[in-house]
Design an enzyme around this catalytic site. Structure first.
Site, PDB file in Angstrom:
ATOM      1  N   ASP A  38       0.861  -1.189   0.000  1.00 22.32           N
ATOM      2  CA  ASP A  38       0.000   0.000   0.000  1.00 22.32           C
ATOM      3  C   ASP A  38       0.897   1.238   0.000  1.00 22.32           C
ATOM      4  OD1 ASP A  38      -3.257   0.211   1.147  1.00 22.32           O
ATOM      5  OD2 ASP A  38      -2.055   2.038   0.949  1.00 22.32           O
ATOM      6  N   ASP A  53       3.871   1.661  -4.432  1.00 25.09           N
ATOM      7  CA  ASP A  53       2.903   2.389  -5.254  1.00 25.09           C
ATOM      8  C   ASP A  53       2.697   1.571  -6.530  1.00 25.09           C
ATOM      9  OD1 ASP A  53       1.588   4.094  -7.013  1.00 25.09           O
ATOM     10  OD2 ASP A  53       2.666   5.874  -6.323  1.00 25.09           O
ATOM     11  N   VAL A  54       1.468   1.142  -6.781  1.00 25.42           N
ATOM     12  CA  VAL A  54       1.230   0.256  -7.931  1.00 25.42           C
ATOM     13  C   VAL A  54       1.451   0.953  -9.279  1.00 25.42           C
ATOM     14  CG1 VAL A  54      -0.363  -1.240  -6.649  1.00 25.42           C
ATOM     15  CG2 VAL A  54      -1.289   0.640  -8.047  1.00 25.42           C
ATOM     16  N   ASN A  80      -6.211  -5.153  -5.483  1.00 29.38           N
ATOM     17  CA  ASN A  80      -7.370  -4.423  -4.960  1.00 29.38           C
ATOM     18  C   ASN A  80      -7.177  -2.903  -4.911  1.00 29.38           C
ATOM     19  OD1 ASN A  80      -9.822  -4.156  -2.968  1.00 29.38           O
ATOM     20  ND2 ASN A  80      -8.059  -3.286  -1.875  1.00 29.38           N
ATOM     21  N   TYR A 145     -13.992   6.325 -14.023  1.00 26.51           N
ATOM     22  CA  TYR A 145     -13.930   5.185 -13.095  1.00 26.51           C
ATOM     23  C   TYR A 145     -14.551   3.949 -13.735  1.00 26.51           C
ATOM     24  CZ  TYR A 145     -14.610   2.390  -8.887  1.00 26.51           C
ATOM     25  OH  TYR A 145     -14.599   1.369  -7.962  1.00 26.51           O
ATOM     26  N   LYS A 149     -12.877   0.272 -14.670  1.00 24.03           N
ATOM     27  CA  LYS A 149     -13.341  -1.010 -14.126  1.00 24.03           C
ATOM     28  C   LYS A 149     -13.820  -1.947 -15.247  1.00 24.03           C
ATOM     29  CE  LYS A 149     -12.290  -0.391  -9.837  1.00 24.03           C
ATOM     30  NZ  LYS A 149     -11.301  -1.248  -9.139  1.00 24.03           N
ATOM     31  N   THR A 180     -16.956   1.632   3.032  1.00 25.01           N
ATOM     32  CA  THR A 180     -15.515   1.712   3.361  1.00 25.01           C
ATOM     33  C   THR A 180     -15.151   3.176   3.582  1.00 25.01           C
ATOM     34  OG1 THR A 180     -14.766   2.107   1.089  1.00 25.01           O
ATOM     35  CG2 THR A 180     -15.056  -0.208   1.746  1.00 25.01           C
TER      36      THR A 180
HETATM   37  N1  LIG Z   1     -16.064   1.218  -1.778  1.00 21.37           N
HETATM   38  C1  LIG Z   1     -16.829   0.895  -2.815  1.00 21.37           C
HETATM   39  O1  LIG Z   1     -18.023   1.232  -2.883  1.00 21.37           O
HETATM   40  C2  LIG Z   1     -16.271   0.065  -3.941  1.00 21.37           C
HETATM   41  C3  LIG Z   1     -17.175  -0.550  -4.826  1.00 21.37           C
HETATM   42  C4  LIG Z   1     -16.688  -1.325  -5.860  1.00 21.37           C
HETATM   43  C5  LIG Z   1     -15.318  -1.494  -6.022  1.00 21.37           C
HETATM   44  N2  LIG Z   1     -14.465  -0.875  -5.162  1.00 21.37           N
HETATM   45  C6  LIG Z   1     -13.027  -1.084  -5.380  1.00 21.37           C
HETATM   46  O2  LIG Z   1     -12.476  -1.684  -4.232  1.00 21.37           O
HETATM   47  C7  LIG Z   1     -11.105  -1.345  -4.129  1.00 21.37           C
HETATM   48  C8  LIG Z   1     -10.816  -0.856  -2.726  1.00 21.37           C
HETATM   49  O3  LIG Z   1     -11.690   0.229  -2.433  1.00 21.37           O
HETATM   50  P1  LIG Z   1     -12.023   0.682  -0.937  1.00 21.37           P
HETATM   51  O4  LIG Z   1     -13.400   1.203  -0.950  1.00 21.37           O
HETATM   52  O5  LIG Z   1     -11.628  -0.358   0.034  1.00 21.37           O
HETATM   53  O6  LIG Z   1     -11.040   1.966  -0.857  1.00 21.37           O
HETATM   54  P2  LIG Z   1     -10.131   2.587   0.297  1.00 21.37           P
HETATM   55  O7  LIG Z   1      -9.865   3.976  -0.177  1.00 21.37           O
HETATM   56  O8  LIG Z   1     -10.737   2.359   1.641  1.00 21.37           O
HETATM   57  O9  LIG Z   1      -8.789   1.724   0.190  1.00 21.37           O
HETATM   58  C9  LIG Z   1      -7.964   1.783  -0.932  1.00 21.37           C
HETATM   59  C10 LIG Z   1      -6.532   1.477  -0.524  1.00 21.37           C
HETATM   60  O10 LIG Z   1      -5.720   1.499  -1.717  1.00 21.37           O
HETATM   61  C11 LIG Z   1      -4.525   2.195  -1.415  1.00 21.37           C
HETATM   62  N3  LIG Z   1      -3.976   2.768  -2.651  1.00 21.37           N
HETATM   63  C12 LIG Z   1      -4.501   3.775  -3.394  1.00 21.37           C
HETATM   64  N4  LIG Z   1      -3.689   4.059  -4.429  1.00 21.37           N
HETATM   65  C13 LIG Z   1      -2.639   3.204  -4.341  1.00 21.37           C
HETATM   66  C14 LIG Z   1      -1.466   3.017  -5.116  1.00 21.37           C
HETATM   67  N5  LIG Z   1      -1.188   3.799  -6.184  1.00 21.37           N
HETATM   68  N6  LIG Z   1      -0.598   2.017  -4.774  1.00 21.37           N
HETATM   69  C15 LIG Z   1      -0.857   1.255  -3.673  1.00 21.37           C
HETATM   70  N7  LIG Z   1      -1.932   1.406  -2.884  1.00 21.37           N
HETATM   71  C16 LIG Z   1      -2.816   2.374  -3.211  1.00 21.37           C
HETATM   72  C17 LIG Z   1      -4.947   3.268  -0.421  1.00 21.37           C
HETATM   73  O11 LIG Z   1      -3.825   3.765   0.336  1.00 21.37           O
HETATM   74  C18 LIG Z   1      -5.951   2.502   0.447  1.00 21.37           C
HETATM   75  O12 LIG Z   1      -5.305   1.851   1.543  1.00 21.37           O
HETATM   76  C19 LIG Z   1     -10.833  -0.319  -5.232  1.00 21.37           C
HETATM   77  O13 LIG Z   1     -10.249  -0.987  -6.346  1.00 21.37           O
HETATM   78  C20 LIG Z   1     -12.222   0.175  -5.603  1.00 21.37           C
HETATM   79  O14 LIG Z   1     -12.298   0.614  -6.936  1.00 21.37           O
HETATM   80  C21 LIG Z   1     -14.901  -0.111  -4.119  1.00 21.37           C
END
Ligand SMILES: NC(=O)c1ccc[n+]([C@@H]2O[C@H](COP(=O)([O-])OP(=O)(O)OC[C@H]3O[C@@H](n4cnc5c(N)ncnc54)[C@H](O)[C@@H]3O)[C@@H](O)[C@H]2O)c1
Length: 251
Positions: A38, A53-54, A80, A145, A149, A180
């Site tokens: 992360d 960083d991805v 993720n 976005y 996806k 979240t």
């Molecule tokens: N929350 C929702 O409603 C939802 C719905 C569908 C899909 N998603 C997907 O689920 C995944 C996680 O979302 P979440 O809601 O848990 O978000 P979140 O913001 O709570 O967590 C995301 C994490 O990714 C890390 N991150 C961001 N950019 C990064 C990078 N460049 N390199 C490494 N780490 C990085 C952040 O530091 C954070 O810890 C995402 O891919 C999001 O698109 C979320």
């Protein structure tokens, strides 16, 4: 069941928050050794936390090397990490398009590519990508976005095809709106957070947001050594929003 992942190393990108953190907890509770990758990897757990960083190939390569050295390999990869973007095509500039695709799509390719040499050595290799209902449903003000996806969904199927004969299963989860910190941030910015929360709950046919732990259990199913025949699957965890057509609720 509790030792289903015993002896396996799971890497979770974006594992320090939300869905990633819940997934790390779920896999750990079933016996996996966990590495969180992360940009901000601070977690209050005895896991390997690697700052990475991805969007940065060097950082990703070094992180996967650290995991393999410290934990003995990589068996399971949860791609993720992801970021959002709000707006129609009119309101988004080129830098935003490049940035969101870099994190959400190319990031998955980078981490998977770095992990493949290790995944090939595993007898239970699995990759699970976090997609979204935005891939298959037109959502307002989510042009970029959603496009990212949609690419994750296609990438999942392509990767699943490329690697299934190497014994590496690739699948994705497609969550609805999940409660979240990400959604917390969106609510904070809303003019009327209470009405916005109600609207987000109502988006699911079940009438409530998805919990991160539910997505984590779906990811664990796809990653499990017990799911050997599950490859190229898009698993909805979306409160029915993708396939159910509801009539308006009666008051
Ligand atoms: N929350 C929702 O409603 C939802 C719905 C569908 C899909 N998603 C997907 O689920 C995944 C996680 O979302 P979440 O809601 O848990 O978000 P979140 O913001 O709570 O967590 C995301 C994490 O990714 C890390 N991150 C961001 N950019 C990064 C990078 N460049 N390199 C490494 N780490 C990085 C952040 O530091 C954070 O810890 C995402 O891919 C999001 O698109 C979320």
């Amino acid at each position: 069941m509790s030792s289903e992942f015993e002896g396996l190393v799971a890497v979770v990108t974006g594992g320090a928050s939300g869905i990633g953190l819940a997934t790390a907890h779920e896999l750990a509770s079933r016996g996996a050794s966990i590495a969180v990758l992360d940009v901000n990897p601070a977690v209050d757990e005895p896991w390997l936390a690697v700052e990475a960083d991805v969007t940065d190939t060097e950082s990703v390569t070094a992180a996967i090397e650290t995991v393999a050295n410290e934990l003995g390999g990589v068996d399971i990869l949860i791609n993720n990490a992801g970021i959002g973007a709000v707006g129609s095509v009119e309101g988004l500039d080129d830098a935003q398009w490049a940035r969101v695709f870099d994190v959400n799509v190319t990031g998955m390719a980078r981490v998977t590519s770095a992990a493949l040499p290790w995944l090939r050595q595993s007898s239970h290799a699995a990759v699970v990508n976090t997609c979204s209902i935005a891939a298959m449903n037109g959502l307002p003000d989510r042009a970029l976005y959603s496009a990212s996806k949609g690419a994750v969904m296609s990438l999942t199927l392509a990767m699943a095809t490329d690697h299934v004969r190497e014994g590496i299963r690739v699948n994705c989860v497609s969550p609805g709106t999940v409660s979240t910190p990400w959604i917390g941030r969106l609510l904070e910015q809303a003019d009327d957070p209470v009405a916005e929360r109600a609207a987000l709950d109502a988006r699911q046919a079940t009438g409530k947001m998805v919990e991160p732990e539910e997505v984590a259990r779906a990811i664990a199913y796809l990653a499990s050594p017990l799911s050997v025949s599950t490859a190229g699957t898009i698993l909805d965890v979306d409160g029915g929003v993708t396939r159910l057509r509801m009539r308006p609720a009666k008051d």
